[in-house]
Enzyme design. Structure first.
Site, PDB file in Angstrom:
ATOM      1  NE  ARG A  63      -2.324   2.286   3.687  1.00 48.62           N
ATOM      2  CZ  ARG A  63      -1.684   1.092   4.920  1.00 48.62           C
ATOM      3  NH1 ARG A  63      -2.312   0.524   4.852  1.00 48.62           N
ATOM      4  NH2 ARG A  63      -1.115   2.037   5.453  1.00 48.62           N
ATOM      5  CD  GLU A  77       4.060   4.830   5.602  1.00 46.06           C
ATOM      6  OE1 GLU A  77       5.477   4.491   6.810  1.00 46.06           O
ATOM      7  OE2 GLU A  77       3.058   4.112   6.542  1.00 46.06           O
ATOM      8  CB  SER A  99      -4.165  -3.853   7.785  1.00 47.46           C
ATOM      9  OG  SER A  99      -3.904  -2.024   8.355  1.00 47.46           O
ATOM     10  NE  ARG A 154      -4.418   4.876   6.082  1.00 46.85           N
ATOM     11  CZ  ARG A 154      -3.252   5.084   6.755  1.00 46.85           C
ATOM     12  NH1 ARG A 154      -2.826   4.301   7.487  1.00 46.85           N
ATOM     13  NH2 ARG A 154      -2.426   5.767   5.624  1.00 46.85           N
ATOM     14  CG  ASN A 170       2.784   1.269   4.567  1.00 45.91           C
ATOM     15  OD1 ASN A 170       2.552   1.635   5.612  1.00 45.91           O
ATOM     16  ND2 ASN A 170       1.817   2.092   3.780  1.00 45.91           N
ATOM     17  CE  LYS A 174       7.683   9.731   7.451  1.00 42.17           C
ATOM     18  NZ  LYS A 174       6.428   9.724   6.181  1.00 42.17           N
ATOM     19  CD  GLU A 203       6.249   0.537   7.947  1.00 38.57           C
ATOM     20  OE1 GLU A 203       5.348   0.778   7.923  1.00 38.57           O
ATOM     21  OE2 GLU A 203       7.275   0.258   7.486  1.00 38.57           O
ATOM     22  N   GLY A 204       3.059   0.800  11.915  1.00 42.16           N
ATOM     23  CA  GLY A 204       2.384   0.736  13.062  1.00 42.16           C
ATOM     24  C   GLY A 204       1.466   2.057  13.409  1.00 42.16           C
ATOM     25  CE  LYS A 258       7.769   5.126   7.580  1.00 42.15           C
ATOM     26  NZ  LYS A 258       7.402   3.360   8.669  1.00 42.15           N
TER      27      LYS A 258
END
Length: 508
Positions: free
Chosen positions: A133, A153, A160, A483, A155, A393, A397-398, A332
């Site tokens: 993603r 970014e 998800s 989002r 992923n 950064k 992740e998360g 990153k």
């Protein structure tokens, strides 16, 4: 000051209309599996209730041109990260524990050492699967100027909310069909709500890996976290695989796999011993593909035994989604290094020295980035000077891991010279002002739709199956999500509690 090219948002509605939309939205969400498990100190072994996922009441406006641009870039990104994952020398240099980020970032180092151990033992991954993603924000280079697309970014693990993003897009279509959104905006028309088929697309990628593995009776393993609240986002993929591709899924945590998983000597076939839990009385099941929805954060590995379980899975011939080297490719630091001309030419350009329109579009989607360790102390000095327009950064992740603006100078004081290597500085994307929406979280009732100024982050999904004797890359762009978060929130992770699920309404 609001950007003049943006529509007024959200449209004006009465309190009664807001309450009616909220009731329709929440009941649709609960009826159609747009749900979460409720918060709990310990999730019960069998769920006793569910709550609707956090959602936006209106779809959020997004420029059609920039939406189509993001979709068009995904296939090039699929290929680029496949190439990166196969370049061992590059990953060793950038992410390794001997000369790269893994020297100072313990989690990255642990993952790299597992990969190094496998290579030392002569074990290589025949094929890799990535469910990717790429995330974007709209950027305003100058006040009142045109909006441009900028990447946040890329992923490569546990990307998800693909299935729930499709469901929230369907929810907004439903609200439009039932109410016309009370004729509150001329852009709220069916043709401006693009289709979203992420569920079928992501399942297609997993099914492609299963087919390439070559054992139709095998199952796909979902590696999941303990106490996972976002279980339904995963379950919809599981149901799609069974109903459309006749592929069974087994769900296991790292703790369960420490007991059930075994790699058969010589053949290196991964089998799970699940006596009494399999069809037709089977004692064990062969695994074709390992899909990691866990393993992306240090908290997923609370003991050396958890890393050993990851090693066991990686040592098998099952296709990993992702393999450790593909997970490392999503770091990153790789994103930052990729902006350097020599690495852009190495991985992005199909023909060295020839920059296509597609290549230029990718270049244009990047903000300025640099490593804090660059040129002695210059990387840190530059970050201090520009702190108010930066985000720092780490290799995580998360959500919830970044350092922003005014917090940066004091944070820099806490880093040793060695620790700086694990962090990158990135220019902040200046998102457009003046956009709002109604954000709906569970438990608020019909009055719980909170109107606030927002920022929306677009994610484009894709998959790539690559490797094999011919090195071919099979890939596809397969869907999207949006989002949306309150303007005053820096982070964007839904699972981390900062955002709501949304969809786009396109405008010209």
């Amino acid at each position: 000051m609001a950007n003049p090219s943006l529509p007024q948002w959200p449209p004006e509605i009465t309190d009664e209309q807001r309450e009616a939309l909220t009731l329709l939205a929440t009941t649709y969400a609960l009826s159609h599996g747009l749900v979460y498990l409720p918060p709990a100190d310990v999730q019960p072994p069998v769920p006793t209730s569910a709550i609707h996922a956090p959602l936006a009441l209106f779809p959020s406006p997004f420029p059609r041109k920039q939406f189509e641009l993001a979709r068009s870039l995904q296939r090039k990104y699929n290929e680029t990260y496949a190439r990166i994952a196969l370049d061992e020398d590059f990953l060793d240099a950038v992410m390794g524990a001997e000369v790269g980020v893994g020297r100072v970032d313990e989690f990255t180092g642990q993952l790299w050492r597992i990969w190094k151990r496998l290579r030392d033992e002569g074990i290589k991954q025949a094929r890799h699967l990535g469910l990717f993603r790429s995330d974007y924000l709209l950027h305003t280079p100058e006040v009142g100027g045109p909006l441009v697309l900028k990447q946040v970014e890329f992923n490569t693990i546990s990307s998800s909310f693909g299935t729930l993003s499709q469901k929230v897009a369907n929810l907004h279509r439903h609200l439009l069909a039932v109410t016309d959104y009370f004729n509150s905006s001329p852009i709220l028309r069916p043709e401006n709500l693009p289709p979203n088929d992420t569920v079928a697309g992501l399942a297609e990628g997993l099914a492609a890996a299963h087919t390439a593995y070559g054992s139709p009776s095998a199952s796909i393993l979902f590696v999941v976290q303990n106490g996972e609240r976002n279980v339904f986002d995963q379950r919809w993929l599981e149901y799609e695989l069974l109903e459309k591709h006749s592929i069974r899924v087994v769900r296991q945590t790292f703790e369960q796999l420490a007991v059930s998983a075994q790699v058969v000597p010589r053949s290196r076939i991964l089998r799970l011993k699940l006596s009494g839990l399999l069809p037709r009385g089977a004692e064990s099941v062969e695994i074709s593909t390992v899909y990691f929805r866990a393993g992306y954060t240090p908290t997923d590995y609370p003991s050396p035994a958890h890393y050993e379980t990851r090693y066991l899975l990686e040592s098998s011939v099952a296709i990993k989604c992702p393999s450790i080297q593909l997970q490392l490719a999503g770091g990153k630091k790789v994103q930052q290094v990729l902006t350097k001309p020599e690495y852009f030419c190495r991985f992005v350009q199909d023909h060295p020295g020839i920059t296509t329109v597609e290549d230029q579009n990718i270049l244009s989607s990047w903000m300025g980035m640099w490593g804090l360790d660059e040129h002695g102390g210059e990387g840190v000095t530059k970050a201090r000077w520009q702190a108010q327009s930066l985000v720092l950064k780490p290799q995580r992740e998360g959500g919830g891991n970044n350092v922003y603006r005014g917090d940066i100078p004091a944070f820099l004081d806490t880093l040793s010279q060695g620790e700086r290597e694990a962090w990158i500085a990135m220019e902040l994307i200046r998102t457009p002002e003046g956009l709002g929406n109604y954000l709906v979280r569970a438990g608020g009732g019909t009055a719980g739709a909170v109107k606030t100024e927002v920022v929306s982050e677009l994610g484009i999904f894709g998959w790539a199956l690559f490797g094999g004797s011919d090195g071919a890359i099979q890939e596809k762009q397969v869907g999207w999500l949006l989002r949306t978060k309150g303007k005053d929130s820096n982070e964007g992770g839904i699972a981390a509690g900062f955002s709501v699920l949304d969809s786009v309404v396109l405008y010209d």
